[in-house]
Design a protein around this motif. Structure first.
Motif, PDB file in Angstrom:
ATOM      1  N   LEU A 106      20.996 -30.459 -10.432  1.00  0.00           N
ATOM      2  CA  LEU A 106      21.629 -29.734 -11.536  1.00  0.00           C
ATOM      3  C   LEU A 106      22.449 -28.544 -11.047  1.00  0.00           C
ATOM      4  O   LEU A 106      22.741 -27.623 -11.811  1.00  0.00           O
ATOM      5  CB  LEU A 106      20.563 -29.251 -12.524  1.00  0.00           C
ATOM      6  N   THR A 111      21.109 -23.220 -14.340  1.00  0.00           N
ATOM      7  CA  THR A 111      19.704 -23.536 -14.585  1.00  0.00           C
ATOM      8  C   THR A 111      18.834 -22.343 -14.219  1.00  0.00           C
ATOM      9  O   THR A 111      19.191 -21.518 -13.391  1.00  0.00           O
ATOM     10  CB  THR A 111      19.258 -24.744 -13.748  1.00  0.00           C
ATOM     11  N   TYR A 124      24.087 -30.342 -25.204  1.00  0.00           N
ATOM     12  CA  TYR A 124      23.114 -30.512 -24.120  1.00  0.00           C
ATOM     13  C   TYR A 124      23.292 -31.888 -23.473  1.00  0.00           C
ATOM     14  O   TYR A 124      23.381 -32.001 -22.258  1.00  0.00           O
ATOM     15  CB  TYR A 124      21.690 -30.358 -24.679  1.00  0.00           C
ATOM     16  N   ARG A 128      24.393 -32.526 -19.520  1.00  0.00           N
ATOM     17  CA  ARG A 128      23.247 -32.807 -18.666  1.00  0.00           C
ATOM     18  C   ARG A 128      23.372 -34.177 -18.028  1.00  0.00           C
ATOM     19  O   ARG A 128      23.526 -35.166 -18.721  1.00  0.00           O
ATOM     20  CB  ARG A 128      21.950 -32.791 -19.468  1.00  0.00           C
ATOM     21  N   CYS A 130      20.911 -35.669 -16.615  1.00  0.00           N
ATOM     22  CA  CYS A 130      19.538 -36.145 -16.474  1.00  0.00           C
ATOM     23  C   CYS A 130      19.334 -37.595 -16.907  1.00  0.00           C
ATOM     24  O   CYS A 130      18.525 -38.300 -16.317  1.00  0.00           O
ATOM     25  CB  CYS A 130      18.582 -35.236 -17.233  1.00  0.00           C
TER      26      CYS A 130
END
Length: 151
Positions: A106, A111, A124, A128, A130
């Motif tokens: 990240l 972060t 988000y 992101r 992720c």
């Protein structure tokens, strides 16, 4: 729905990265979904938002432990075999993303280790990365399971 799709759906519904991967494999591990969510809840955000090992990798390693892990305290060959397995899984993830460290994954985002998780908003999910880590970890452990039948 395959495991990677299920994991991505769980993440998109608000589960943390580790919960998403670990819980997607309940049909394989035999865990009840509620227990899987609780067990894996500590590993999101690189272990409680400490930004250490990516939660998707932690989930992948837990799944491997359930299916292939050892319980012997004295069999060093059994331990070494399992550690090789975990290193193999980590290497595959690293080959795709460069690291298994959450902070490094990240690095382009601002972060922190504040325990308060970010709100899951449309923005988000736009910034992101992720969900791609969720998919990668799910695909890696799925392939490993398919190629290595477990007990």
């Amino acid at each position: 729905m395959n495991h990677a799709e299920k994991a991505c759906q769980l993440f998109a519904e608000g589960r943390n990265c580790s919960q998403a991967v670990f819980t997607a494999f309940c049909d394989v591990t035999g865990f009840d979904e509620e227990l899987a969510l609780c067990l894996s809840s500590s590993f999101g955000g690189g272990m409680g938002r400490l930004r250490e090992v990516c939660g998707t990798c932690s989930a992948m390693f837990m799944i491997a432990g359930i299916l292939y892990g050892y319980s012997s305290k004295n069999d060093i060959n059994e331990k070494a075999e399992h550690y090789r397995r975990i290193q193999h899984l980590a290497k595959q993830f690293k080959e795709k993303h460069g690291t298994i460290n959450c902070l490094e994954l990240l690095k382009h985002l601002n972060t922190d280790t504040n325990p308060m998780p970010e709100q899951r908003t449309e923005q988000y999910y736009k910034v992101r990365p992720c969900i791609k880590f969720v998919r990668t970890a799910s695909e890696i452990i799925d392939k490993y399971i398919a190629e290595n039948p477990y007990k």
